[in-house]
Design a protein around this motif. Structure first.
Motif, PDB file in Angstrom:
ATOM      1  N   LEU B 151       0.842  -1.187   0.000  1.00 25.52           N
ATOM      2  CA  LEU B 151       0.000   0.000   0.000  1.00 25.52           C
ATOM      3  C   LEU B 151       0.888   1.251   0.000  1.00 25.52           C
ATOM      4  O   LEU B 151       1.055   1.895   1.033  1.00 25.52           O
ATOM      5  CB  LEU B 151      -0.899  -0.016   1.245  1.00 25.52           C
ATOM      6  CG  LEU B 151      -2.045   0.962   1.248  1.00 25.52           C
ATOM      7  CD1 LEU B 151      -3.043   0.626   0.157  1.00 25.52           C
ATOM      8  CD2 LEU B 151      -2.731   0.957   2.609  1.00 25.52           C
ATOM      9  N   ILE B 279      -2.944  -4.454  -3.720  1.00 32.78           N
ATOM     10  CA  ILE B 279      -4.206  -4.823  -3.071  1.00 32.78           C
ATOM     11  C   ILE B 279      -5.332  -3.907  -3.532  1.00 32.78           C
ATOM     12  O   ILE B 279      -5.096  -2.773  -3.935  1.00 32.78           O
ATOM     13  CB  ILE B 279      -4.101  -4.743  -1.522  1.00 32.78           C
ATOM     14  CG1 ILE B 279      -3.733  -3.330  -1.073  1.00 32.78           C
ATOM     15  CG2 ILE B 279      -3.116  -5.746  -1.007  1.00 32.78           C
ATOM     16  CD1 ILE B 279      -3.935  -3.114   0.399  1.00 32.78           C
ATOM     17  N   CYS B 281      -7.950  -1.592  -2.424  1.00 29.74           N
ATOM     18  CA  CYS B 281      -8.107  -0.836  -1.165  1.00 29.74           C
ATOM     19  C   CYS B 281      -9.496  -1.016  -0.560  1.00 29.74           C
ATOM     20  O   CYS B 281      -9.644  -1.075   0.656  1.00 29.74           O
ATOM     21  CB  CYS B 281      -7.823   0.640  -1.407  1.00 29.74           C
ATOM     22  SG  CYS B 281      -6.124   0.919  -1.903  1.00 29.74           S
ATOM     23  N   ALA B 284      -9.526  -4.312   1.024  1.00 30.45           N
ATOM     24  CA  ALA B 284      -8.651  -4.274   2.210  1.00 30.45           C
ATOM     25  C   ALA B 284      -9.378  -3.627   3.382  1.00 30.45           C
ATOM     26  O   ALA B 284      -9.253  -4.074   4.528  1.00 30.45           O
ATOM     27  CB  ALA B 284      -7.375  -3.517   1.897  1.00 30.45           C
ATOM     28  N   ARG B 285     -10.156  -2.577   3.085  1.00 32.05           N
ATOM     29  CA  ARG B 285     -10.916  -1.929   4.167  1.00 32.05           C
ATOM     30  C   ARG B 285     -11.935  -2.904   4.751  1.00 32.05           C
ATOM     31  O   ARG B 285     -12.105  -2.989   5.975  1.00 32.05           O
ATOM     32  CB  ARG B 285     -11.623  -0.671   3.644  1.00 32.05           C
ATOM     33  CG  ARG B 285     -10.756   0.575   3.724  1.00 32.05           C
ATOM     34  CD  ARG B 285     -11.556   1.826   3.399  1.00 32.05           C
ATOM     35  NE  ARG B 285     -11.810   1.946   1.968  1.00 32.05           N
ATOM     36  CZ  ARG B 285     -10.945   2.462   1.106  1.00 32.05           C
ATOM     37  NH1 ARG B 285      -9.799   2.920   1.521  1.00 32.05           N
ATOM     38  NH2 ARG B 285     -11.242   2.529  -0.174  1.00 32.05           N
ATOM     39  N   LEU B 288     -10.150  -5.449   6.818  1.00 29.77           N
ATOM     40  CA  LEU B 288      -9.675  -4.859   8.073  1.00 29.77           C
ATOM     41  C   LEU B 288     -10.824  -4.755   9.075  1.00 29.77           C
ATOM     42  O   LEU B 288     -10.661  -5.041  10.265  1.00 29.77           O
ATOM     43  CB  LEU B 288      -9.093  -3.473   7.776  1.00 29.77           C
ATOM     44  CG  LEU B 288      -8.156  -2.908   8.828  1.00 29.77           C
ATOM     45  CD1 LEU B 288      -6.948  -3.809   8.999  1.00 29.77           C
ATOM     46  CD2 LEU B 288      -7.709  -1.509   8.435  1.00 29.77           C
ATOM     47  N   SER B 291     -11.400  -8.103  10.470  1.00 31.27           N
ATOM     48  CA  SER B 291     -10.367  -8.435  11.468  1.00 31.27           C
ATOM     49  C   SER B 291     -10.674  -7.744  12.798  1.00 31.27           C
ATOM     50  O   SER B 291     -10.530  -8.346  13.870  1.00 31.27           O
ATOM     51  CB  SER B 291      -8.987  -7.995  10.979  1.00 31.27           C
ATOM     52  OG  SER B 291      -8.627  -8.725   9.852  1.00 31.27           O
ATOM     53  N   ALA B 292     -11.089  -6.487  12.705  1.00 29.92           N
ATOM     54  CA  ALA B 292     -11.405  -5.747  13.927  1.00 29.92           C
ATOM     55  C   ALA B 292     -12.568  -6.426  14.663  1.00 29.92           C
ATOM     56  O   ALA B 292     -12.553  -6.552  15.895  1.00 29.92           O
ATOM     57  CB  ALA B 292     -11.774  -4.307  13.579  1.00 29.92           C
ATOM     58  N   GLN B 294     -13.405  -9.605  14.481  1.00 30.72           N
ATOM     59  CA  GLN B 294     -12.917 -10.875  15.044  1.00 30.72           C
ATOM     60  C   GLN B 294     -12.181 -10.636  16.359  1.00 30.72           C
ATOM     61  O   GLN B 294     -12.366 -11.369  17.330  1.00 30.72           O
ATOM     62  CB  GLN B 294     -11.989 -11.562  14.046  1.00 30.72           C
ATOM     63  CG  GLN B 294     -12.731 -12.299  12.965  1.00 30.72           C
ATOM     64  CD  GLN B 294     -11.774 -12.912  11.970  1.00 30.72           C
ATOM     65  OE1 GLN B 294     -11.145 -12.193  11.210  1.00 30.72           O
ATOM     66  NE2 GLN B 294     -11.649 -14.216  11.976  1.00 30.72           N
ATOM     67  N   LEU B 295     -11.352  -9.587  16.361  1.00 29.64           N
ATOM     68  CA  LEU B 295     -10.601  -9.282  17.593  1.00 29.64           C
ATOM     69  C   LEU B 295     -11.557  -8.927  18.728  1.00 29.64           C
ATOM     70  O   LEU B 295     -11.389  -9.360  19.869  1.00 29.64           O
ATOM     71  CB  LEU B 295      -9.635  -8.127  17.339  1.00 29.64           C
ATOM     72  CG  LEU B 295      -8.396  -8.476  16.497  1.00 29.64           C
ATOM     73  CD1 LEU B 295      -7.638  -7.216  16.133  1.00 29.64           C
ATOM     74  CD2 LEU B 295      -7.485  -9.426  17.251  1.00 29.64           C
ATOM     75  N   ARG B 296     -12.593  -8.130  18.383  1.00 27.39           N
ATOM     76  CA  ARG B 296     -13.567  -7.713  19.396  1.00 27.39           C
ATOM     77  C   ARG B 296     -14.282  -8.949  19.953  1.00 27.39           C
ATOM     78  O   ARG B 296     -14.445  -9.100  21.161  1.00 27.39           O
ATOM     79  CB  ARG B 296     -14.573  -6.758  18.748  1.00 27.39           C
ATOM     80  CG  ARG B 296     -15.249  -5.825  19.734  1.00 27.39           C
ATOM     81  CD  ARG B 296     -15.921  -4.635  19.076  1.00 27.39           C
ATOM     82  NE  ARG B 296     -16.652  -4.955  17.879  1.00 27.39           N
ATOM     83  CZ  ARG B 296     -16.364  -4.477  16.671  1.00 27.39           C
ATOM     84  NH1 ARG B 296     -15.339  -3.660  16.516  1.00 27.39           N
ATOM     85  NH2 ARG B 296     -17.087  -4.799  15.615  1.00 27.39           N
TER      86      ARG B 296
END
Lengths: 75, 435
Positions: B151, B279, B281, B284-285, B288, B291-292, B294-296
């Motif tokens: 990027l 990538i 974009c 990718a957003r 992302l 992913s956020a 999943q983490l939460r």
């Protein structure tokens, strides 16, 4: 030795963290630490994506050089 | 120029030159003169080959000059040769000139009537030799070892200012959803000035820290047009740059030397732009954000699941005791039942034993009485055998003293004096007398 953080390294680490969390092998402390690290990386990646989403900025090479000379070239 | 008719216009004052003549008359005269040139054979390399419905056009070049050529299309097709850029050929023909008109442009050409392929062009041979030299020097590799950012924030683009490549690069970046900083370096992309200027722009862009990747783009053209991108000095510059260079020069069938030394070689400027931003974009957003999420979720689950687990564990001892109590009760019930069954079984067994014992006792009792009678008889017989009366009955006599004690020796009888001799049928008194 510290390696410079890049978008690709950050994305790679986030994927690694999620794989570790998905495995269910991480304990509570490790999970919370990984989540904290992952959030930081996601935030970094979001900043990088944001930087290339604000609208195309087109410059001629001469303009960029001139800006650099005046110290006004930060993206 | 006596054949030329003067025009009615006034000439240039003080000029010693004849005229002015109408240009059409002059150009017709020029054509006639050129046609008078000797028809010859020429040798050179083909460049800029193109065909129309009526004619085939190309340039014949060598190191010191060039000549525009054309041949009738039907004559060319009859030859059955396939010309390629840089191919060395021999042509036969002569000069010709199209004088043009009020609505069409004039042109000069060597009208080709005969054509023969002479062999591979010198320029192509030189190109191949240079390619091997660069490859041998290891200059194809350094760019390919560079890490290309996924990027980049700033991309440098070297291209012609009015070329279509510029629009194609922008289209490729739009397709990626990329809208960062684009630094244009507009340079000539054809002729002898192109290579040094492209090289200078590359060095300048690479010296700027913000520039993370550089695209060198040029649209299609003949190999002669693209020859600037085969310049040795330019290729060496590219090979040693710190930033990755993505080349897109000419059509996908063309292969210039800058394509060999660059980090990536793309068939079109659009693809070059996509290679500069590997990538998407927008995707990718979205990734992302996923992913956020999943983490939460992991963070929430990590606490919730463990809290539930703890609550479950806190209830475990009481549940365990209740479970154990139920188990004990069950064991107790089983034990009682088992004892009852065992007692019952013991009783039955005892009854059987008792019965057997009684029967045995009865049998034993009867056999013991018989045995005792027999024993008594045996003892009685044994006793009878020792009865002195029976011995006396057989003729023996028992000598006793007066007191009735038996006397077993003659001495004892002498001392006793008075004797009682017992026979089986009676006792006699006697006196011991020595003979």
């Amino acid at each position: 030795m510290t390696t410079e953080r890049t978008y690709e390294s950050a994305v790679g680490r986030v994927e690694e963290i999620i794989r570790r969390l998905d495995s269910g092998d991480a304990g509570l402390r490790e999970t919370l630490e990984l989540v904290k690290e992952g959030r930081g990386l996601v935030e970094y990646c979001a900043t990088e994506l944001e930087a290339v989403s604000q609208g195309l900025e087109e410059l001629r090479l001469e303009e960029l050089v001139a800006r650099l000379e005046t110290g006004n070239a930060e993206p | 120029m006596t054949q030329l008719q003067s025009a009615p216009a006034e000439g240039i004052p003080d000029s010693h030159l004849p005229g002015p003549y109408p240009v059409g008359s002059y150009s017709a005269q020029l054509k006639r003169r050129l046609l008078e040139f000797a028809r010859v054979q020429l040798v050179g390399e083909v460049w800029g080959l193109r065909a129309s419905a009526a004619r085939v056009y190309f340039e014949l070049r060598d190191a010191s000059g060039a000549l525009p050529c054309s041949m009738w299309r039907n004559e060319f097709d009859q030859l059955g040769v396939r010309l390629a850029e840089g191919m060395r050929i021999v042509v036969g023909g002569g000069c010709d000139y199209y004088p043009g008109s009020a609505t069409s442009s004039p042109s000069f050409m060597f009208a080709v009537a005969e054509l023969r392929v002479a062999g591979e062009g010198d320029l192509l041979v030189q190109l191949e030799r240079l390619r091997r030299a660069l490859h041998g020097a290891g200059l194809f590799e350094p760019q390919k070892r560079l890490t290309r950012p996924l990027l980049p924030r700033t991309i440098g683009v070297i291209t012609g200012e009015r070329g279509k490549a510029r629009d194609d690069v922008l289209a490729g970046l739009r397709r990626r959803g990329w809208a960062g900083r684009l630094v244009w370096a507009f340079v000539p992309v054809q002729d002898r000035h192109a290579a040094p200027m492209v090289g200078a722009a590359l060095r300048e862009l690479a010296s700027i820290e913000h520039v993370e990747v550089v695209i060198v783009a040029r649209g299609g053209g003949s190999l002669a047009d693209l020859f600037a991108f085969c310049d040795e000095s330019l290729c060496r510059t590219v090979a040693l740059l710190r930033v990755p260079v993505i080349s897109s020069v000419g059509h996908h069938t063309d292969r210039t030397l800058i394509d060999d030394v660059a980090a990536v070689c793309c068939s079109t400027p659009t693809h070059a732009a996509e290679a500069a931003v590997p990538i998407d974009c927008r995707a990718a957003r979205a990734e992302l954000a996923a992913s956020a999420r999943q983490l939460r979720n992991h963070s929430r689950r990590a606490v919730l699941v463990r809290a539930r687990n703890l609550a479950h564990l806190s209830r475990a001892p009481a549940a365990h005791v209740a479970r154990q109590r139920r188990s004990l009760h069950q064991l107790l019930r089983e034990l009682r039942a088992s004892a009852r069954r065992e007692l019952q079984r013991g009783r039955s067994l005892a009854d059987v034993h008792l019965l057997v014992l009684r029967r045995t006792a009865a049998r034993a009792e009867s056999s013991d009485a018989t045995r005792r009678v027999r024993e008594l008889e045996r003892l009685s017989l044994a006793l009878g055998a020792h009865d002195p009366d029976r011995t006396l009955a057989r003729g023996y006599a028992l000598v006793q003293d007066r007191a009735g004690d038996p006397l077993t020796t003659a001495e004892a009888a002498r001392r006793a004096g008075s004797l009682a001799i017992q026979f089986h049928d009676g006792t006699l008194a006697a006196e011991a007398v020595d003979e």
